[in-house]
Design a protein around this motif. Structure first.
Motif, PDB file in Angstrom:
ATOM      1  N   GLU A   1     -28.344 -14.238 -25.432  1.00  0.00           N
ATOM      2  CA  GLU A   1     -26.949 -13.926 -25.699  1.00  0.00           C
ATOM      3  C   GLU A   1     -26.085 -14.860 -24.882  1.00  0.00           C
ATOM      4  OE1 GLU A   1     -23.717 -10.214 -25.323  1.00  0.00           O
ATOM      5  OE2 GLU A   1     -25.805  -9.988 -24.640  1.00  0.00           O
ATOM      6  N   VAL A   2     -25.039 -15.396 -25.477  1.00  0.00           N
ATOM      7  CA  VAL A   2     -24.143 -16.318 -24.780  1.00  0.00           C
ATOM      8  C   VAL A   2     -22.846 -15.604 -24.432  1.00  0.00           C
ATOM      9  CG1 VAL A   2     -25.126 -18.349 -25.913  1.00  0.00           C
ATOM     10  CG2 VAL A   2     -23.165 -17.176 -26.954  1.00  0.00           C
ATOM     11  N   ASN A   3     -22.254 -16.039 -23.344  1.00  0.00           N
ATOM     12  CA  ASN A   3     -20.971 -15.503 -22.886  1.00  0.00           C
ATOM     13  C   ASN A   3     -20.122 -16.672 -22.431  1.00  0.00           C
ATOM     14  OD1 ASN A   3     -18.818 -14.111 -21.862  1.00  0.00           O
ATOM     15  ND2 ASN A   3     -19.961 -13.055 -20.240  1.00  0.00           N
ATOM     16  N   PHE A   4     -19.070 -16.944 -23.196  1.00  0.00           N
ATOM     17  CA  PHE A   4     -18.192 -18.062 -22.890  1.00  0.00           C
ATOM     18  C   PHE A   4     -16.932 -17.639 -22.126  1.00  0.00           C
ATOM     19  CE2 PHE A   4     -20.246 -19.717 -26.954  1.00  0.00           C
ATOM     20  CZ  PHE A   4     -21.217 -20.407 -26.248  1.00  0.00           C
ATOM     21  N   GLY A   5     -16.942 -16.395 -21.623  1.00  0.00           N
ATOM     22  CA  GLY A   5     -15.836 -15.945 -20.795  1.00  0.00           C
ATOM     23  C   GLY A   5     -14.680 -15.400 -21.621  1.00  0.00           C
TER      24      GLY A   5
ATOM     25  N   GLU B   1     -13.826 -16.652 -39.525  1.00  0.00           N
ATOM     26  CA  GLU B   1     -14.114 -15.543 -38.619  1.00  0.00           C
ATOM     27  C   GLU B   1     -15.555 -15.616 -38.135  1.00  0.00           C
ATOM     28  OE1 GLU B   1     -11.154 -12.016 -40.203  1.00  0.00           O
ATOM     29  OE2 GLU B   1     -13.183 -12.139 -41.040  1.00  0.00           O
ATOM     30  N   PRO B   2     -15.783 -15.062 -36.938  1.00  0.00           N
ATOM     31  CA  PRO B   2     -14.840 -14.513 -35.961  1.00  0.00           C
ATOM     32  C   PRO B   2     -14.091 -15.633 -35.232  1.00  0.00           C
ATOM     33  CG  PRO B   2     -17.071 -14.361 -35.128  1.00  0.00           C
ATOM     34  CD  PRO B   2     -17.189 -14.872 -36.526  1.00  0.00           C
ATOM     35  N   PHE B   3     -12.780 -15.427 -35.034  1.00  0.00           N
ATOM     36  CA  PHE B   3     -11.925 -16.453 -34.464  1.00  0.00           C
ATOM     37  C   PHE B   3     -12.007 -16.429 -32.931  1.00  0.00           C
ATOM     38  CE2 PHE B   3      -9.799 -15.225 -38.520  1.00  0.00           C
ATOM     39  CZ  PHE B   3     -10.034 -16.414 -39.203  1.00  0.00           C
ATOM     40  N   GLU B   4     -13.093 -16.938 -32.412  1.00  0.00           N
ATOM     41  CA  GLU B   4     -13.310 -16.996 -30.969  1.00  0.00           C
ATOM     42  C   GLU B   4     -14.429 -17.980 -30.684  1.00  0.00           C
ATOM     43  OE1 GLU B   4     -14.770 -13.372 -29.337  1.00  0.00           O
ATOM     44  OE2 GLU B   4     -16.042 -12.927 -31.075  1.00  0.00           O
ATOM     45  N   SER B   5     -14.619 -18.259 -29.405  1.00  0.00           N
ATOM     46  CA  SER B   5     -15.716 -19.134 -29.022  1.00  0.00           C
ATOM     47  C   SER B   5     -17.037 -18.406 -29.253  1.00  0.00           C
ATOM     48  CB  SER B   5     -15.573 -19.532 -27.548  1.00  0.00           C
ATOM     49  OG  SER B   5     -15.488 -18.379 -26.729  1.00  0.00           O
ATOM     50  N   ARG B   6     -17.977 -19.079 -29.869  1.00  0.00           N
ATOM     51  CA  ARG B   6     -19.263 -18.494 -30.260  1.00  0.00           C
ATOM     52  C   ARG B   6     -20.212 -19.610 -30.619  1.00  0.00           C
ATOM     53  NH1 ARG B   6     -18.850 -19.601 -35.557  1.00  0.00           N
ATOM     54  NH2 ARG B   6     -16.800 -19.437 -36.563  1.00  0.00           N
ATOM     55  N   LEU B   7     -21.398 -19.249 -31.075  1.00  0.00           N
ATOM     56  CA  LEU B   7     -22.318 -20.234 -31.614  1.00  0.00           C
ATOM     57  C   LEU B   7     -21.821 -20.661 -32.992  1.00  0.00           C
ATOM     58  CD1 LEU B   7     -25.745 -18.648 -30.580  1.00  0.00           C
ATOM     59  CD2 LEU B   7     -24.530 -20.534 -29.467  1.00  0.00           C
ATOM     60  N   ASN B   8     -21.974 -21.941 -33.284  1.00  0.00           N
ATOM     61  CA  ASN B   8     -21.466 -22.511 -34.521  1.00  0.00           C
ATOM     62  C   ASN B   8     -22.493 -22.317 -35.625  1.00  0.00           C
ATOM     63  OD1 ASN B   8     -20.342 -24.063 -36.547  1.00  0.00           O
ATOM     64  ND2 ASN B   8     -19.792 -25.762 -35.201  1.00  0.00           N
ATOM     65  N   PHE B   9     -22.105 -21.571 -36.677  1.00  0.00           N
ATOM     66  CA  PHE B   9     -23.048 -21.304 -37.767  1.00  0.00           C
ATOM     67  C   PHE B   9     -23.465 -22.587 -38.471  1.00  0.00           C
ATOM     68  CE2 PHE B   9     -20.424 -17.282 -37.774  1.00  0.00           C
ATOM     69  CZ  PHE B   9     -21.381 -16.526 -37.112  1.00  0.00           C
ATOM     70  N   GLU B  10     -22.575 -23.575 -38.533  1.00  0.00           N
ATOM     71  CA  GLU B  10     -22.910 -24.852 -39.172  1.00  0.00           C
ATOM     72  C   GLU B  10     -23.688 -25.777 -38.249  1.00  0.00           C
ATOM     73  OE1 GLU B  10     -20.238 -22.760 -41.385  1.00  0.00           O
ATOM     74  OE2 GLU B  10     -19.668 -23.569 -39.422  1.00  0.00           O
TER      75      GLU B  10
END
Length: 586
Positions: free
Chosen positions: A477-481, A187-196
């Motif tokens: 802040e990022v927005n991947f749509g 989680e969160p199950f969506e496009s986002r910045l990759n914590f790893e």
């Protein structure tokens, strides 16, 4: 005529003809050419002199004597040509046609199967869904619109560093032949910045959409990457160059002190995380100061004079990549500019074989797949920092002899036709700062040289990723749509395919639909599921269609290494526990 007496000695016979020097019969006969090529007498120049065999010597002995000399002579010739020693004279005289054939056919060989490890039985906790990082509250920032953003320090997760790349995995009894482990998400199950896939000492919110740091420039990449087609995402400046101005009391206005800096762009898998976007040849960035484009740490003017990227501005980034079919033509050296004028292939109609050499490891309470990371190659390092010594000495420096292009002699320096990056500011197109992006499919990308690394393999995660860099308080802040703050013109009204003018002509291709980067999240999950099933079936077939315990006992090495060797791709067979990863957050 006189007569001989009875007691007189016998008279020698008179020669029948007068002998001349050229045909004196008493001179020894010249040896046959096929006997030997050595002089008849010994000399300082002939230390290996051997007596000439008589003409009555057995022919078999002559043949035995000639054989070693012929072999020695052939060996010297082979050494002078840097050749290899053949087992017999016939092999030396005639090249082995199979060797050349096998060398030529290597390009057409089927790709190898993934490396396989013999693993211990999974623990009960390995079947639990993987968990994301633990968030420790750090500080709150206020966005230009008054929104408060809670930034957190992330802990208890692994970083992509030390030459390895990590993805979450889980044990699944439906995958017995691959020893139960398959890829998974957190989680969160969506496009986002990759914590790893972020640098250390970066702060993110729990949604993975906001990022900042109190250190120097550091980078965070998205958890989705693109390989072909047209894609779009947005980056909003929440802390950076302020829009407001203040008076100094003398009627003059001054800029308020900058609240850090932000850069955004597209970065490849190999791009370093401890540097800004555009630092090396693996990323293309946009600088907030003066809106400059940055590539290989070289800022160049791009925005109109006097225009910066300030707090509250939304920067849209669009990337255009050709189909993987055309991409592979380029990296494999089959691209012909005179023939491949357009890219007529539709994305997704043909996929390369994906080979993922990976092994499950433990990090605290988490399970990860560990894969060898791709590295920065020397050709691109030389392109970024040309060596004046090599250039002045006339040496072979690929960066100096030929500019990057689709037909470059070095795969790492081949560029993609029809590729570009476009920049929008608050919904308006500014321009196209970058074209002819570098190719990334193997052999353009190479893994770090270490035990278990195999060149030329595509693990499915190569590509261009949205990336953000922040500097000393800068935040974004990022927005991947798919719902953008400033959708590009025609984004919401476009059809599945947009025909170019004159599309009835056979030489004209179709423009692909401009898509939100966020759509890649579900596609990547589907690809991971398919790759996992393919690997499971592959291992199941290697085991002769036996599953479960029989599969473990009958496991064979897919890379030509037997189980008895004790090692397989750097993994210890028969180990009692999965490797425990120790990684500092520093």
């Amino acid at each position: 005529m006189s007569t001989e007496g009875a007691g007189s000695p016998p008279r020698e016979a008179t020669p029948t003809a007068t002998a001349s020097p050229p045909i004196i019969t008493s001179i020894p006969q010249k040896r046959a050419l096929e006997d030997d090529h050595q002089p008849a007498i010994s000399s300082p120049l002939n230390p290996d002199f051997k007596p000439q065999p008589s003409k009555h010597q057995d022919e078999a002995a002559l043949a035995r004597e000639r054989a070693p000399r012929a072999k020695k002579e052939s060996l010297k010739k082979r050494e002078s040509k840097a050749g290899s020693i053949a087992p017999d004279t016939s092999a030396r005289a005639t090249p082995d046609p199979k060797a050349a054939t096998s060398q030529k056919s290597k390009k057409h060989e089927a790709p190898p199967a993934p490396m396989r490890y013999k693993l211990p039985p999974p623990k009960l906790t390995d079947f639990e869904p993987p968990r994301g990082p633990i968030f420790i509250q750090s500080h709150i920032k206020t966005a230009p619109d008054g929104t408060e953003i809670q930034f957190n320090e992330t802990t208890d997760h692994v970083y992509n560093k030390k030459a390895f790349h990590y993805t979450h995995c889980i044990a699944d009894p439906a995958f017995p032949s691959s020893l139960y482990y398959r890829q998974s998400e957190t989680e969160p199950f969506e496009s986002r910045l990759n914590f790893e896939d972020t640098s250390t000492h970066m702060f993110l919110d729990e949604s993975g959409k906001h990022v900042t740091t109190d250190k120097g420039f550091r980078m965070a990449k998205a958890n989705v990457g693109v390989r072909e087609g047209r894609w779009y995402w947005e980056c909003k400046i929440t802390s950076g160059i302020p829009k407001r101005k203040r008076s100094d009391g003398g009627g003059h206005t001054q800029e308020e002190s900058a609240n850090g800096h932000v850069r955004m762009g597209w970065a490849r898998r190999e791009a370093t995380l401890d540097a800004p976007v555009g630092f090396d040849a693996y990323s293309y960035g946009l600088r907030d100061v003066a809106g400059q484009k940055v590539y290989m740490s070289r800022p160049k003017d791009f925005f109109p004079p006097g225009e910066d990227i300030r707090e509250g501005d939304v920067i849209g980034l669009e990337i255009n990549l050709p189909s993987e079919t055309l991409h592979r033509k380029v990296v494999e050296g089959h691209y012909n500019p005179a023939v491949d004028l357009t890219d007529d292939e539709n994305p997704g109609i043909e996929r390369a074989d994906i080979i993922r050499d990976r092994v499950p490891i433990r990090f605290k309470a988490h399970l990860y797949f560990e894969q060898i990371e791709y590295q920065a190659v020397k050709e691109l390092e030389e392109l970024m920092n040309p060596s004046p010594v090599i250039a002045s000495s006339g040496g072979v420096a690929i960066g100096h002899t030929q500019e990057p292009g689709p037909t470059h002699q070095c795969p790492s320096l081949r560029t993609l036709p029809h590729s570009s990056i476009k920049i929008y500011k608050n919904g308006e197109l500014i321009g196209t700062p970058f074209t002819n992006l570098l190719a990334f499919l193997p052999p353009a990308s190479k893994p770090i040289a270490q035990v278990g690394a195999r060149e030329g393999l595509d693990d499915g995660m190569l590509g261009y990723y949205p990336a953000v860099s922040v500097f000393r308080g800068g935040a974004a802040e990022v927005n991947f749509g798919p719902h953008f703050w400033y959708p590009p013109p025609g984004f919401e009204d476009q059809d599945d395919e947009v025909d170019m003018i004159g599309s009835d002509q056979p030489t004209t291709s179709k423009l692909q639909k401009l898509r939100a980067v966020g759509e890649r999240y579900d596609e990547q999950i589907v690809e991971d599921i398919v790759y996992d099933i393919v690997d499971e079936v592959d291992f199941w077939m290697q085991d002769g269609g036996v599953s479960g315990k029989g599969a473990t006992n009958g496991m064979r090495a897919s890379a030509g290494v037997s189980v008895q060797d004790g090692m397989l791709a750097g993994g210890v067979l028969g180990s009692e526990e999965i490797k425990e990863l120790v990684q500092d957050d520093e």
